[in-house]
Design an enzyme around this catalytic site. Structure first.
Site, PDB file in Angstrom:
ATOM      1  N   ASN A 150       0.808  -1.233   0.000  1.00  0.00           N
ATOM      2  CA  ASN A 150       0.000   0.000   0.000  1.00  0.00           C
ATOM      3  C   ASN A 150       0.837   1.278   0.000  1.00  0.00           C
ATOM      4  O   ASN A 150       0.457   2.259  -0.632  1.00  0.00           O
ATOM      5  CB  ASN A 150      -1.027  -0.013   1.140  1.00  0.00           C
ATOM      6  CG  ASN A 150      -0.400  -0.140   2.501  1.00  0.00           C
ATOM      7  OD1 ASN A 150       0.654  -0.757   2.656  1.00  0.00           O
ATOM      8  ND2 ASN A 150      -1.026   0.443   3.486  1.00  0.00           N
TER       9      ASN A 150
ATOM     10  N   GLU B  14       3.622  -4.786  12.333  1.00  0.00           N
ATOM     11  CA  GLU B  14       2.650  -3.715  12.113  1.00  0.00           C
ATOM     12  C   GLU B  14       1.556  -4.322  11.244  1.00  0.00           C
ATOM     13  O   GLU B  14       1.763  -4.595  10.065  1.00  0.00           O
ATOM     14  CB  GLU B  14       3.329  -2.509  11.454  1.00  0.00           C
ATOM     15  CG  GLU B  14       4.347  -1.887  12.400  1.00  0.00           C
ATOM     16  CD  GLU B  14       5.165  -0.746  11.828  1.00  0.00           C
ATOM     17  OE1 GLU B  14       5.144  -0.546  10.603  1.00  0.00           O
ATOM     18  OE2 GLU B  14       5.823  -0.064  12.620  1.00  0.00           O
TER      19      GLU B  14
ATOM     20  N   CYS C  51      -3.226   1.497   6.318  1.00  0.00           N
ATOM     21  CA  CYS C  51      -3.503   0.726   7.548  1.00  0.00           C
ATOM     22  C   CYS C  51      -4.149   1.609   8.604  1.00  0.00           C
ATOM     23  O   CYS C  51      -4.940   1.139   9.417  1.00  0.00           O
ATOM     24  CB  CYS C  51      -2.212   0.135   8.088  1.00  0.00           C
ATOM     25  SG  CYS C  51      -0.941   1.382   8.333  1.00  0.00           S
TER      26      CYS C  51
ATOM     27  N   GLU D  12       7.652   0.928  16.474  1.00  0.00           N
ATOM     28  CA  GLU D  12       8.809   1.429  15.743  1.00  0.00           C
ATOM     29  C   GLU D  12       8.694   2.945  15.690  1.00  0.00           C
ATOM     30  O   GLU D  12       7.653   3.508  16.004  1.00  0.00           O
ATOM     31  CB  GLU D  12       8.887   0.788  14.349  1.00  0.00           C
ATOM     32  CG  GLU D  12       9.116  -0.728  14.448  1.00  0.00           C
ATOM     33  CD  GLU D  12       9.499  -1.426  13.140  1.00  0.00           C
ATOM     34  OE1 GLU D  12       9.682  -0.742  12.116  1.00  0.00           O
ATOM     35  OE2 GLU D  12       9.615  -2.660  13.150  1.00  0.00           O
TER      36      GLU D  12
HETATM   37  P1  NAD Z   1      -0.087  -9.308   3.249  1.00  0.00           P
HETATM   38  O1  NAD Z   1      -0.042  -9.779   4.651  1.00  0.00           O
HETATM   39  O2  NAD Z   1      -0.942 -10.043   2.288  1.00  0.00           O
HETATM   40  O3  NAD Z   1       1.371  -9.340   2.611  1.00  0.00           O
HETATM   41  C1  NAD Z   1       2.442  -8.608   3.174  1.00  0.00           C
HETATM   42  C2  NAD Z   1       3.745  -9.276   2.816  1.00  0.00           C
HETATM   43  O4  NAD Z   1       3.826 -10.555   3.441  1.00  0.00           O
HETATM   44  C3  NAD Z   1       3.928  -9.525   1.320  1.00  0.00           C
HETATM   45  O5  NAD Z   1       5.257  -9.195   0.986  1.00  0.00           O
HETATM   46  C4  NAD Z   1       3.674 -11.019   1.209  1.00  0.00           C
HETATM   47  O6  NAD Z   1       4.315 -11.621   0.110  1.00  0.00           O
HETATM   48  C5  NAD Z   1       4.259 -11.514   2.507  1.00  0.00           C
HETATM   49  N1  NAD Z   1       3.789 -12.832   2.963  1.00  0.00           N
HETATM   50  C6  NAD Z   1       2.556 -13.384   2.818  1.00  0.00           C
HETATM   51  N2  NAD Z   1       2.523 -14.606   3.418  1.00  0.00           N
HETATM   52  C7  NAD Z   1       3.744 -14.819   3.952  1.00  0.00           C
HETATM   53  C8  NAD Z   1       4.343 -15.881   4.699  1.00  0.00           C
HETATM   54  N3  NAD Z   1       3.660 -16.978   5.037  1.00  0.00           N
HETATM   55  N4  NAD Z   1       5.630 -15.753   5.096  1.00  0.00           N
HETATM   56  C9  NAD Z   1       6.336 -14.659   4.793  1.00  0.00           C
HETATM   57  N5  NAD Z   1       5.830 -13.604   4.078  1.00  0.00           N
HETATM   58  C10 NAD Z   1       4.555 -13.697   3.665  1.00  0.00           C
HETATM   59  O7  NAD Z   1      -0.458  -7.764   3.316  1.00  0.00           O
HETATM   60  P2  NAD Z   1      -0.778  -6.800   2.095  1.00  0.00           P
HETATM   61  O8  NAD Z   1      -2.070  -7.234   1.501  1.00  0.00           O
HETATM   62  O9  NAD Z   1       0.430  -6.683   1.239  1.00  0.00           O
HETATM   63  O10 NAD Z   1      -0.972  -5.397   2.847  1.00  0.00           O
HETATM   64  C11 NAD Z   1      -2.179  -4.963   3.369  1.00  0.00           C
HETATM   65  C12 NAD Z   1      -2.240  -5.255   4.852  1.00  0.00           C
HETATM   66  O11 NAD Z   1      -1.148  -4.628   5.501  1.00  0.00           O
HETATM   67  C13 NAD Z   1      -3.478  -4.695   5.528  1.00  0.00           C
HETATM   68  O12 NAD Z   1      -3.950  -5.643   6.453  1.00  0.00           O
HETATM   69  C14 NAD Z   1      -2.960  -3.468   6.263  1.00  0.00           C
HETATM   70  O13 NAD Z   1      -3.722  -3.068   7.384  1.00  0.00           O
HETATM   71  C15 NAD Z   1      -1.608  -3.921   6.651  1.00  0.00           C
HETATM   72  N6  NAD Z   1      -0.742  -2.775   6.920  1.00  0.00           N
HETATM   73  C16 NAD Z   1      -0.427  -2.471   8.220  1.00  0.00           C
HETATM   74  C17 NAD Z   1       0.362  -1.361   8.500  1.00  0.00           C
HETATM   75  C18 NAD Z   1       0.727  -0.983   9.916  1.00  0.00           C
HETATM   76  O14 NAD Z   1       1.609  -0.158  10.083  1.00  0.00           O
HETATM   77  N7  NAD Z   1       0.107  -1.539  10.930  1.00  0.00           N
HETATM   78  C19 NAD Z   1       0.826  -0.571   7.450  1.00  0.00           C
HETATM   79  C20 NAD Z   1       0.460  -0.907   6.143  1.00  0.00           C
HETATM   80  C21 NAD Z   1      -0.315  -2.021   5.890  1.00  0.00           C
END
Ligand code: NAD
Length: 503
Positions: free
Chosen positions: A172, A271, A305, A484
């Protein structure tokens, strides 16, 4: 070879550009040895951006070993001043290549140039400068203690790098969220292996060129592209030479990574997702509350997020608030990143659009009144295949409805009236998440009182996404583990050794 050398930028805006990605391992761009790749598509129109190599166990192993070796190499021997000078140079070079980063980010995400040029790219650069400043100025603790012989002892703390940090980042805010981890990790003397989101491979790759240009030693910053389960993400987090894992993404993915991190007892910083509330009191400045909530619900097409998906409005101003938010949502302009006046891009992918649209349907099934939106907008023919959705507002859902409890990550919110401060706080805290909240009130006492009762990592008053990078960032409950930002990042990116000297 540079990424751009592989695919020179085509003129005429992002839609015509073509770009392949590459891994960046031990200072070299490579396609790896897996022989697998996938096609990166533009969310604007589903056109092909380029190919992305899929890293497997072999690429991860080479990258992690390079990062491990770099800890002992020239990187590990740099003074803090030399290291932080290099990070300052990284920030300067990102700014010098601002347009390249902007174009790459908008190619992958389709987000408006206006947004990425104000937030993603400048913050991507600032993350290196800010953590370099933090590490230069931070002190460690020291205690003297009495001993039975009367001579006493002196304790002091040493901060050491943790080692090889696995950085797993989402799509995102690709550059911003990745550098939010890489900046402090490198400032503290660690090395990193980054696994960017499969949706957004380009800016992480481009950062490799910056690292080489300014002279960051080989192996300090590595990028391996790939997917999550049974692919680069899982292999990286399971690798025995990885000493810590920092992850931003969905809560569900965090659960999987935590299991992977259990092997060898590696520390995690998480996060995760949110279902963030906005509390709008009748004593607010309504213009500011509307303007702020329009941003917090719809910025980045709702894919933030920290974004608001639940709005609670005190009953006397409920109707006026709903009418004005509706008008604001309907005035948003959808279109290409470079088009003047555009403030809403597409969702990241057609797959994510399917998820968001499934919630749009579910809201209706759950009994919502659709105030505006609820479907797919009519786009011009050249954008008809993109991942577009309408900005959407609902009222009338029950507090336990899926659309009120679950993170949707789209340009949508539910608005519900409340009658007392206590009720508003109870409603705000009533989800499994605890990332962020916004409180809109001109009553100072109320602002302090309510902020203190919210079970979140970040409580904004009369604002949203106003970030001082020195402050703690993270979530409570299912929204994360750890904080962080500023000195808080040091807790994760360093190990403390207490030295006790008997005098
Ligand atoms: P996602 O969890 O689908 O993927 C994030 C990353 O994790 C990707 O690089 C993906 O390839 C990797 N991944 C997936 N499964 C994995 C595994 N088993 N082992 C290791 N890596 C793995 O998230 P997304 O769809 O890319 O992002 C959106 C989500 O991120 C939303 O839930 C949003 O709220 C959250 N987010 C949180 C923050 C925060 O600061 N709290 C900030 C931005 C986004």
């Amino acid at each position: 070879m540079s990424v751009q050398a592989l695919h020179p930028r085509a003129p005429g805006g992002v839609a015509n550009a073509r770009r392949d990605a590459a891994h960046f391992i031990n200072g070299e761009f490579t396609q790896g040895t897996s022989g697998k790749n996938w096609i990166n598509r533009s969310p604007l129109d589903n056109s092909v951006i380029g190919k992305v190599p899929e890293g497997g166990k072999a690429e991860i192993d080479v990258a992690v070993r390079a990062a491990h070796a770099a800890l002992e190499g020239p990187w590990g021997k740099l003074s803090v001043a030399e290291r932080t000078d290099l990070l300052g140079a990284v920030a300067d070079e990102i700014n010098a290549r601002f347009d390249d980063f902007l174009e790459a980010e908008c190619l992958d995400t389709g987000k408006p140039y206006g947004l990425a040029s104000h937030i993603d790219i400048p913050r991507g650069a600032a993350n290196f400068k800010m953590f370099a400043d933090t590490i230069k100025t931070i002190s460690t603790e020291a205690f003297t203690m009495p001993t039975p012989d009367g001579r006493g002892a002196l304790n002091y703390a040493l901060r050491r790098p943790k080692g090889v940090i696995a950085v797993i980042s989402p799509w995102n805010l690709p550059l911003l969220l990745m550098t939010w981890k890489v900046g402090p990790a490198l400032a503290c003397g660690n090395t990193v292996v980054v696994k960017p989101s499969e949706e957004t491979p380009l800016t992480a790759t481009l950062l490799g060129e910056v690292m080489n240009k300014v002279g960051v030693p080989k192996g300090v910053y590595n990028v391996v592209h790939g997917l999550g389960p049974d692919s680069a993400g899982e292999y990286l987090t399971q690798h025995p030479l990885v000493n810590g894992i920092t992850f931003t993404g969905e809560t569900r993915t965090g659960e999987a990574i935590m299991k992977q991190a259990a092997l060898g007892i590696r520390q995690v910083s998480f996060e995760l997702g949110g279902k963030n509330p906005a509390l709008v009191f009748a004593d607010c400045d309504l213009d500011k509350a509307i303007e702020g909530t329009l941003r917090s619900v719809f910025a980045n097409c709702g894919q933030v997020c920290l974004g608001t998906e639940r709005v609670y409005v005190e009953r006397p101003i409920f109707d006026a608030f709903v009418a004005r938010l509706k008008a604001g949502a309907e005035a948003l302009k959808l279109g290409r990143p470079e088009e003047p006046g555009v403030n809403l891009g597409p969702l990241i992918s057609l797959e994510h659009r399917d998820k968001v649209l499934s919630y749009y349907r579910k809201a209706v099934d759950e009994g919502a009144t659709v105030v505006t939106g609820g479907g797919v907008p009519q786009m011009p023919a050249d954008l008809a295949n993109g991942a577009w959705v309408q900005p959407t507002i609902w009222t009338g859902l029950a507090d336990d409805a899926a659309c009120v409890q679950e993170e949707i990550f789209g340009p949508c919110c539910h608005i519900r009236p409340f009658d007392s401060e206590d009720e508003a706080v109870t409603l705000a805290n009533a989800t499994p998440y605890g990332l962020a909240a916004s409180v809109w009130t001109e009553n100072l006492s109320r602002a302090h009182r309510v902020a203190a009762k919210l079970d979140v990592g970040i409580a904004w008053v009369n604002s949203w996404f106003l970030r001082d990078l020195r402050t703690a960032f993270g979530g409570s409950k299912a929204s994360g583990i750890g904080r962080e930002g500023g000195v808080h990042s040091l807790e994760f990116y360093t190990e403390i050794t207490n030295v006790c000297i008997k005098l």
